[in-house]
Design an enzyme around this catalytic site. Sequence first.
Site, PDB file in Angstrom:
ATOM      1  N   ASP A 289      81.251  40.668  52.710  1.00  0.00           N
ATOM      2  CA  ASP A 289      79.797  40.114  52.416  1.00  0.00           C
ATOM      3  C   ASP A 289      80.127  39.208  51.496  1.00  0.00           C
ATOM      4  O   ASP A 289      81.013  39.181  50.627  1.00  0.00           O
ATOM      5  CB  ASP A 289      78.878  41.622  52.148  1.00  0.00           C
ATOM      6  CG  ASP A 289      77.611  41.152  52.312  1.00  0.00           C
ATOM      7  OD1 ASP A 289      77.056  40.121  52.225  1.00  0.00           O
ATOM      8  OD2 ASP A 289      76.799  42.259  52.696  1.00  0.00           O
TER       9      ASP A 289
HETATM   10  C1  NOJ Z   1      74.420  39.590  51.873  1.00  0.00           C
HETATM   11  C2  NOJ Z   1      73.862  40.765  52.685  1.00  0.00           C
HETATM   12  O1  NOJ Z   1      74.275  41.967  52.169  1.00  0.00           O
HETATM   13  C3  NOJ Z   1      74.286  40.454  54.050  1.00  0.00           C
HETATM   14  O2  NOJ Z   1      73.499  41.162  54.961  1.00  0.00           O
HETATM   15  C4  NOJ Z   1      73.891  38.997  54.624  1.00  0.00           C
HETATM   16  O3  NOJ Z   1      74.306  38.762  56.066  1.00  0.00           O
HETATM   17  C5  NOJ Z   1      74.795  38.033  53.755  1.00  0.00           C
HETATM   18  N1  NOJ Z   1      74.522  38.384  52.326  1.00  0.00           N
HETATM   19  C6  NOJ Z   1      74.817  36.559  54.078  1.00  0.00           C
HETATM   20  O4  NOJ Z   1      73.587  36.191  53.759  1.00  0.00           O
END
Ligand code: NOJ
Length: 733
Positions: A289
């Site tokens: 993430d």
């Molecule tokens: C943070 C989030 O937790 C995740 O769900 C998302 O896909 C990514 N950033 C990318 O934006």
Amino acid sequence: MKLNDTQKAFVEELLARMTLEEKIGQMNQESPSIVGGFDVPFSELIEMLTDGRISQEEFGRIMANAKQDYHEDDIRAGRVGSMMVNDPRKNNELQKIAVEESRLGIPLIIGFDVIHGFRSVFPIAIAEACSFDDALFEKTAHMAAAESRAHGISWNFAPMIDAARDSRWGRVSEGPGEDPLLGSRFARAKIRGLQNDRSSPLRYVAACTKHYAAYGACESGRDYNTVSMSVSNFYNVYLPAFRAAMDEGAATVMAAFNDLNGVPCTVNRWLLREVLKKELGLEGFVVSDANAIRECVAHGIAADDRDAGVQAALAGMDMDMGTHIYRDYLKAEVEKGTVPMAVIDEAVRRILSVKVWLGLFEDPYVPEALIEAYEKGLPEEHAALCRKAAEESMVLLKNEGNLLPLRRGQKISLVGRLADNVNEVCGAWAMAWKPEDCVSILTGLKEAGAEVSYFPCGGPEGEIDFEEADRACREGDVIVAVVGETDAMSGEASSKADISLPGGQRALLERLLQSGKPVAAVLMNGRPLALGWEAEHLPAILEAWHLGIRMGDAVAAALLGDVNPSGKLSSSFPSVTGQCPVYYNHPSTGRPGSRSKFTSRYLDAPWEALFPFGYGLSYTDFAYEDLRVCENGDALEITVRLKNTGEREGTEVAQLYMQDVSASLVRPVKELKDYRRVRLGPGEAEEVRFTLPKKDMGFYDNEGKYRLEDGLFRLYVGGSSRSCLMQEIRIAF
Ligand code: NOJ
């Protein structure tokens, strides 16, 4: 996701031609960096947005004019494998650099957060799950895939399939709710919809199931918080949706921010290598993430960025989202021998395989004609599917005296700032909607021909205008109060310690009720709310969540009776926040809650959910009779007679639950095993039949082993997890 032999050979040949730097480049994901064009540092700008010094609109304007670096030079040099951009022409430009100007011409995989639709925004996932309609889950995902691909996006960071039982967590909005079976069906359908139409490269994308794993169990519902749980709980509740997604061939997985039993998922070798890749058989790759590799230093598990990068790579993390740690440190670590070349090769092989499977080597670009077609407007069938999904996702929570549907000709006073705000219909994680596609509840009612006057009065934030509320009561025969949460109150980083109606909305409802006029509440929210007071005082409550661009049409149709609500809750609602986490499939306790003192209960609140999982009313009534359960070889055959005893057509979601009465580990009081949507005309009846394979009646133990244990089982069928008919049966497997 399967590759044929020619494709596999292509990947191997390409891998053999790559330098170490080029390989590491494939493991690096970039998003455009903001490099200026405004007066304060970017971090300050974010704080200004958070503390309200600038509005979301102002922030949007500043961002639109900000200077961005799209890392063209790095792409040209083969240092970038993936980008996160949603502008189709920009994506074509970046792809062109990767394909025509980099040494090996490897296309980018362009990913984006297309969570519940792209331009066609469907209901948030917790809402869509209330439809219990697998065919719908698949159709909306398929449309999202086509729209994404038309914008140069071939990788959707969806579905989010974290089981979530604590509604203080803002991210409950993004996933299919509290139940592992519903979550697994949702996951499978979404993967099919996103990935399976291979008729053209413009019809499918790679899914990215997230967040792996157990993110929904963050302690006290606080986002990014720690997670501890037994192996059996993990395997029985949090892993099933990921197992289902892998069985369906999901191409990629995003790791979660949290630690699981002391090891952050980002560097958790057991989770990534043993469970995900070996046991569940992920064929594509895992991405971290955002910034999560660096956060391992803050977790206190890595000494510094370098250490975090090494740990992540060794654990099986194939792609780094946004930190540059792989780009900056992995080469030296491979040369030193800390990270074996085989680890890098495995990651790159997985990433290239997904790119090949997506057809990116043959078709990296979006045709200009397709871009132009979308610029002309939203196709009618897309809007129609948004409306259908919205109609199926609403849940009627209360309807005393059949206040709803409203009668034609009744003068409606529509109250609440949320009722006329197109910015609020889409909910969290909707980033490509256009105002001209969105229908507010006020517009929906007007277009449906209702006699409606509008009184904003107030909303989740700010002051309430009580005088205006009094005027609304004087002028209308019936009051429809749209109350709930803004879209920013759920989603990422939006946990709450109090999930009752925010701001002065309860006081507003009280004032409306004092008039003596009938008041129906329409809820717009991203999480189950604590509705003890509202359920006691309001005669009618329609849960409408954030239903997407056609929200207004759907809500108007339900209020006016053109649509009969059929949704059933995908998550339990508490009376008060202190009951969280509250969920129906609770492990049996030694002292189940009751009125007596020494039982599992509260002194000051009910122990049970206010509205349980699977609950939802209709404008008609359904009766269940004659439940029969019998063994038929390797399965149980379960039948029940379902009758529409009311006066209008309606759809009921018949639900099959099971309880393993005595086992070697404590089992839930009930577990959903199947469901069926049944449409019945007034007075009509049908025999509903479920086949439950006996192999699905087991559970995972604390070694992660699946067990089928002989003994007594209870089978339940009904219209919610609480009200069911029951039959017992003894099984020897
Ligand atoms: C943070 C989030 O937790 C995740 O769900 C998302 O896909 C990514 N950033 C990318 O934006």
